[in-house]
Motif scaffolding. Structure first.
Motif, PDB file in Angstrom:
ATOM      1  N   LEU A   1     -14.619  22.956 -15.076  1.00 22.00           N
ATOM      2  CA  LEU A   1     -15.024  22.428 -16.254  1.00 22.00           C
ATOM      3  C   LEU A   1     -16.217  22.913 -16.733  1.00 22.00           C
ATOM      4  N   ALA A   2     -17.136  23.248 -15.883  1.00 19.75           N
ATOM      5  CA  ALA A   2     -18.389  24.199 -16.320  1.00 19.75           C
ATOM      6  C   ALA A   2     -18.010  25.492 -16.828  1.00 19.75           C
ATOM      7  N   HIS A   3     -16.949  26.175 -16.116  1.00 20.04           N
ATOM      8  CA  HIS A   3     -16.397  27.355 -16.609  1.00 20.04           C
ATOM      9  C   HIS A   3     -16.081  27.284 -18.228  1.00 20.04           C
ATOM     10  N   ALA A   4     -15.302  26.294 -18.357  1.00 20.62           N
ATOM     11  CA  ALA A   4     -14.750  26.076 -19.513  1.00 20.62           C
ATOM     12  C   ALA A   4     -15.705  25.864 -20.676  1.00 20.62           C
ATOM     13  N   ARG A   5     -16.873  25.464 -20.306  1.00 21.18           N
ATOM     14  CA  ARG A   5     -17.902  25.379 -21.298  1.00 21.18           C
ATOM     15  C   ARG A   5     -18.903  26.666 -21.384  1.00 21.18           C
ATOM     16  N   LEU A   6     -19.092  27.274 -20.124  1.00 21.05           N
ATOM     17  CA  LEU A   6     -19.852  28.477 -20.188  1.00 21.05           C
ATOM     18  C   LEU A   6     -18.888  29.713 -20.664  1.00 21.05           C
ATOM     19  N   GLN A   7     -17.593  29.829 -20.049  1.00 20.32           N
ATOM     20  CA  GLN A   7     -16.926  30.821 -20.370  1.00 20.32           C
ATOM     21  C   GLN A   7     -17.575  32.272 -20.035  1.00 20.32           C
ATOM     22  N   GLY A   8     -18.105  32.408 -19.147  1.00 14.82           N
ATOM     23  CA  GLY A   8     -18.853  33.526 -18.558  1.00 14.82           C
ATOM     24  C   GLY A   8     -18.396  33.884 -17.087  1.00 14.82           C
ATOM     25  N   THR A   9     -19.599  34.322 -16.683  1.00 14.32           N
ATOM     26  CA  THR A   9     -19.094  34.912 -15.075  1.00 14.32           C
ATOM     27  C   THR A   9     -19.982  33.975 -14.116  1.00 14.32           C
ATOM     28  N   LEU A  10     -19.866  34.473 -12.733  1.00 11.64           N
ATOM     29  CA  LEU A  10     -20.582  33.712 -11.676  1.00 11.64           C
ATOM     30  C   LEU A  10     -22.109  33.845 -11.873  1.00 11.64           C
ATOM     31  N   TYR A  11     -22.556  34.804 -12.391  1.00 10.65           N
ATOM     32  CA  TYR A  11     -23.784  35.164 -12.888  1.00 10.65           C
ATOM     33  C   TYR A  11     -24.440  34.073 -13.683  1.00 10.65           C
TER      34      TYR A  11
ATOM     35  N   LYS B   1      -6.976  37.999 -24.131  1.00 12.91           N
ATOM     36  CA  LYS B   1      -6.133  37.731 -25.469  1.00 12.91           C
ATOM     37  C   LYS B   1      -7.022  37.569 -26.327  1.00 12.91           C
ATOM     38  N   LYS B   2      -7.329  38.339 -27.210  1.00 17.03           N
ATOM     39  CA  LYS B   2      -8.446  38.430 -28.243  1.00 17.03           C
ATOM     40  C   LYS B   2      -8.228  37.447 -29.492  1.00 17.03           C
ATOM     41  N   ASP B   3      -7.072  37.063 -29.631  1.00 18.00           N
ATOM     42  CA  ASP B   3      -6.689  36.093 -30.668  1.00 18.00           C
ATOM     43  C   ASP B   3      -7.002  34.549 -30.229  1.00 18.00           C
ATOM     44  N   THR B   4      -7.234  34.398 -28.845  1.00 22.53           N
ATOM     45  CA  THR B   4      -7.522  32.992 -28.496  1.00 22.53           C
ATOM     46  C   THR B   4      -9.104  32.563 -28.584  1.00 22.53           C
ATOM     47  N   SER B   5      -9.310  31.398 -29.665  1.00 23.39           N
ATOM     48  CA  SER B   5     -10.526  30.955 -29.771  1.00 23.39           C
ATOM     49  C   SER B   5     -11.282  30.566 -28.505  1.00 23.39           C
ATOM     50  N   PHE B   6     -12.446  30.213 -28.564  1.00 20.53           N
ATOM     51  CA  PHE B   6     -13.409  29.610 -27.618  1.00 20.53           C
ATOM     52  C   PHE B   6     -12.921  28.166 -27.208  1.00 20.53           C
ATOM     53  N   GLU B   7     -12.724  27.567 -28.291  1.00 22.66           N
ATOM     54  CA  GLU B   7     -12.286  25.990 -28.195  1.00 22.66           C
ATOM     55  C   GLU B   7     -11.071  25.954 -27.628  1.00 22.66           C
ATOM     56  N   ILE B   8     -10.080  26.926 -27.925  1.00 21.93           N
ATOM     57  CA  ILE B   8      -8.656  26.799 -27.185  1.00 21.93           C
ATOM     58  C   ILE B   8      -8.849  27.042 -25.802  1.00 21.93           C
ATOM     59  N   LYS B   9      -9.646  27.954 -25.535  1.00 20.13           N
ATOM     60  CA  LYS B   9      -9.657  28.466 -23.836  1.00 20.13           C
ATOM     61  C   LYS B   9     -10.361  27.331 -23.487  1.00 20.13           C
ATOM     62  N   LYS B  10     -11.198  26.802 -23.835  1.00 20.40           N
ATOM     63  CA  LYS B  10     -11.974  25.510 -23.483  1.00 20.40           C
ATOM     64  C   LYS B  10     -10.972  24.495 -22.806  1.00 20.40           C
ATOM     65  N   GLU B  11     -10.177  24.158 -23.867  1.00 21.41           N
ATOM     66  CA  GLU B  11      -9.217  23.063 -23.614  1.00 21.41           C
ATOM     67  C   GLU B  11      -8.219  23.490 -22.567  1.00 21.41           C
ATOM     68  N   LEU B  12      -7.901  24.758 -22.565  1.00 20.03           N
ATOM     69  CA  LEU B  12      -6.898  25.258 -21.718  1.00 20.03           C
ATOM     70  C   LEU B  12      -7.216  24.885 -20.185  1.00 20.03           C
ATOM     71  N   ILE B  13      -8.498  25.759 -20.385  1.00 19.77           N
ATOM     72  CA  ILE B  13      -9.355  25.682 -18.653  1.00 19.77           C
ATOM     73  C   ILE B  13      -9.464  24.278 -18.267  1.00 19.77           C
ATOM     74  N   THR B  14      -9.829  23.332 -19.158  1.00 19.97           N
ATOM     75  CA  THR B  14     -10.258  21.976 -18.815  1.00 19.97           C
ATOM     76  C   THR B  14      -8.850  21.154 -18.362  1.00 19.97           C
ATOM     77  N   LYS B  15      -7.682  21.338 -18.977  1.00 15.36           N
ATOM     78  CA  LYS B  15      -6.594  20.450 -18.746  1.00 15.36           C
ATOM     79  C   LYS B  15      -6.041  21.175 -17.521  1.00 15.36           C
ATOM     80  N   ALA B  16      -6.159  22.616 -17.380  1.00 19.71           N
ATOM     81  CA  ALA B  16      -5.524  23.331 -15.975  1.00 19.71           C
ATOM     82  C   ALA B  16      -6.315  22.918 -14.918  1.00 19.71           C
ATOM     83  N   GLY B  17      -7.764  22.779 -15.133  1.00 18.84           N
ATOM     84  CA  GLY B  17      -8.556  22.319 -13.817  1.00 18.84           C
ATOM     85  C   GLY B  17      -8.115  20.881 -13.374  1.00 18.84           C
ATOM     86  N   PHE B  18      -7.528  19.959 -14.486  1.00 15.35           N
ATOM     87  CA  PHE B  18      -7.185  18.655 -14.047  1.00 15.35           C
ATOM     88  C   PHE B  18      -5.842  18.604 -13.378  1.00 15.35           C
ATOM     89  N   ILE B  19      -4.974  19.316 -13.776  1.00 14.78           N
ATOM     90  CA  ILE B  19      -3.870  19.745 -13.119  1.00 14.78           C
ATOM     91  C   ILE B  19      -3.847  20.358 -11.544  1.00 14.78           C
TER      92      ILE B  19
END
Length: 428
Positions: free
Chosen positions: A58-68, A206-224
């Motif tokens: 979920l933290a990665h969903a917010r940051l959308q960066g790297t381990l650094y 995927k250049k056409d995917t927005s920040f918010e869509i990626k955030k939602e996708l990662i969050t829901k995938a994390g719960f699964i």
């Protein structure tokens, strides 16, 4: 691919990334020792092996960066050192452990060869795959994970209906804490901040995917992924507890899993599980060596020579450490985990919190407090217990190896108060 399908595909991919085969040996053994108190152990284990790792995603969903990016609010130097430590630990402990699990589950029961020979051949193959990148491993991972899940679900389901009616009492003095600390050994919190970064990078293509869509996708995938881990871990702990009268008192972690599979699926099921677990271990080891080599390569202007040297050294460490039995590797990992896991948990929680609660100063204060108060937990393995007892008596929960928890919480509150006080003064 429609949105729902993509969420489930990503969720299963995340689950397979977490699903290191070495982790499978931990829950049944925990259940064996927990006995009648298996549910308390389960709650503790879920916190550090499921809940915290999913918070990492979920933290990665917010940051959308790297381990650094996880530690950069403390300081760039801290974050760089932290990244190096994380990769050094990964290549020195969980990677070699996969070779040890392979030997104990798939080689030792059927062949009279030494663990050193297994380790040499194993990491020679890991090195070959690491320097010759191929999609075969990804394909293997996609095929192996569903098969392993099916076998484990069969073990859990059959075990529930065929287990003895008698359960031995617990051998733990504090079952909840024992479960909490055993969860460290999964390395799942560390795995979350590493594989989460890989997931973000793959999505950035995927250049056409927005920040918010990626955030939602990662969050829901994390719960699964979290739900999958929860079901498997809970079932294995429960069956380890329900069958605990059938295990030898000194049975090892790999023996407990093998015996449990034999009692539920028979000898053929055990052989099949051993082969699949070994292949899954191998894909995990290649992933760790490749990921670490990629990181070090990035520090040296993407030098392919550095990648080659790092992969070679990683496999050499794997041969040396991987020849030891699983129990020994788990024991030598304990001091390291007591030191790095609390800092990792603190960083994960801080990165999940909204910006207004997690300023740079709050990051610095909390991480510093966590670091200082986790030192006694680390030193207990090297210093005489009597010398540390006076310090541990002063620090709440320190005798349970959780002396860092209250100072981290208090420093967080202090950091917020200082921030709010400074803000109020500016307004006036």
């Amino acid at each position: 691919m429609n949105k729902t399908k993509e969420i489930f595909v990503t969720g299963f991919a995340l689950f397979s990334m977490f699903f290191g085969a070495g982790n499978l040996i931990l829950p049944p053994f925990l259940g064996k020792n927990a006995g009648e108190d298996w549910y308390w152990v389960s709650i503790g284990f879920f916190i550090t092996a499921v809940f915290i790792p999913i918070l990492g995603i979920l933290a990665h969903a917010r940051l959308q960066g790297t381990l650094y990016d996880f530690g950069k609010k403390v300081s760039p130097v801290f974050s760089t050192v932290y990244c190096i430590i994380i990769y050094a630990i990964s290549i020195s402990l969980p990677a070699p452990r996969t070779a040890s699990v392979t030997h104990e589950m798939a080689i030792a029961p059927y062949f009279r060869t030494s663990s050193l020979l297994t380790s040499i051949i194993y990491f020679l193959l890991v090195f070959i795959f690491a320097i010759n990148r191929t999609k075969v491993l990804n394909l293997l991972g996609k095929i192996l994970t569903p098969f392993i899940i099916l076998i484990l679900l069969a073990i859990i389901f059959i075990g529930v209906f065929t287990a003895p009616n008698v359960i031995s009492p617990t051998t733990f003095s504090t079952p909840f804490v024992s479960g909490l600390l055993e969860g460290y050994q999964t390395f799942d919190a560390i795995g979350a901040i590493v594989v989460g970064g890989i997931l973000v990078i793959s999505m950035n293509f995927k250049k056409d995917t927005s920040f918010e869509i990626k955030k939602e996708l990662i969050t829901k995938a994390g719960f699964i992924a979290g739900c999958g881990l929860l079901i498997i871990y809970a079932g294995l702990i429960l069956n380890g507890a329900r069958f605990n009268t059938t295990f030898k008192t000194d049975a090892t972690r790999t023996e407990v899993l093998s015996i449990l599979s034999t009692q539920t699926l028979g000898n053929i099921g055990t052989v099949f599980l051993s082969v699949l677990v070994s292949l899954a271990c191998f894909t995990t080891a290649v992933g760790i060596v490749t990921g670490t080599s990629d990181y070090v390569k990035g520090l040296f202007n993407n030098s392919q020579k550095v990648y080659f040297i790092t992969a070679f050294l990683g496999c050499l460490i794997g041969v040396v450490v991987g020849q030891f039995d699983v129990g020994y590797i788990i024991n030598i990992a304990l001091p390291v985990l007591m030191f790095i896991y609390p800092i990792t948990i603190a960083l994960i929680i801080l990165n999940v919190l909204p910006e207004k609660y997690a300023s740079k100063n709050v990051f610095k204060v909390v991480v510093l407090a966590t670091f200082i108060f986790s030192i006694p937990d680390f030193l207990q393995f090297f210093v005489d217990e009597k010398k540390l007892s006076e310090i541990q008596n002063i620090i709440p929960f320190s005798k349970h190896n959780l002396g860092w928890v209250l100072p981290a919480v208090l420093s967080f509150i202090l950091g917020l108060l200082i921030k709010n006080h400074s803000f109020s003064e500016k307004e006036n």
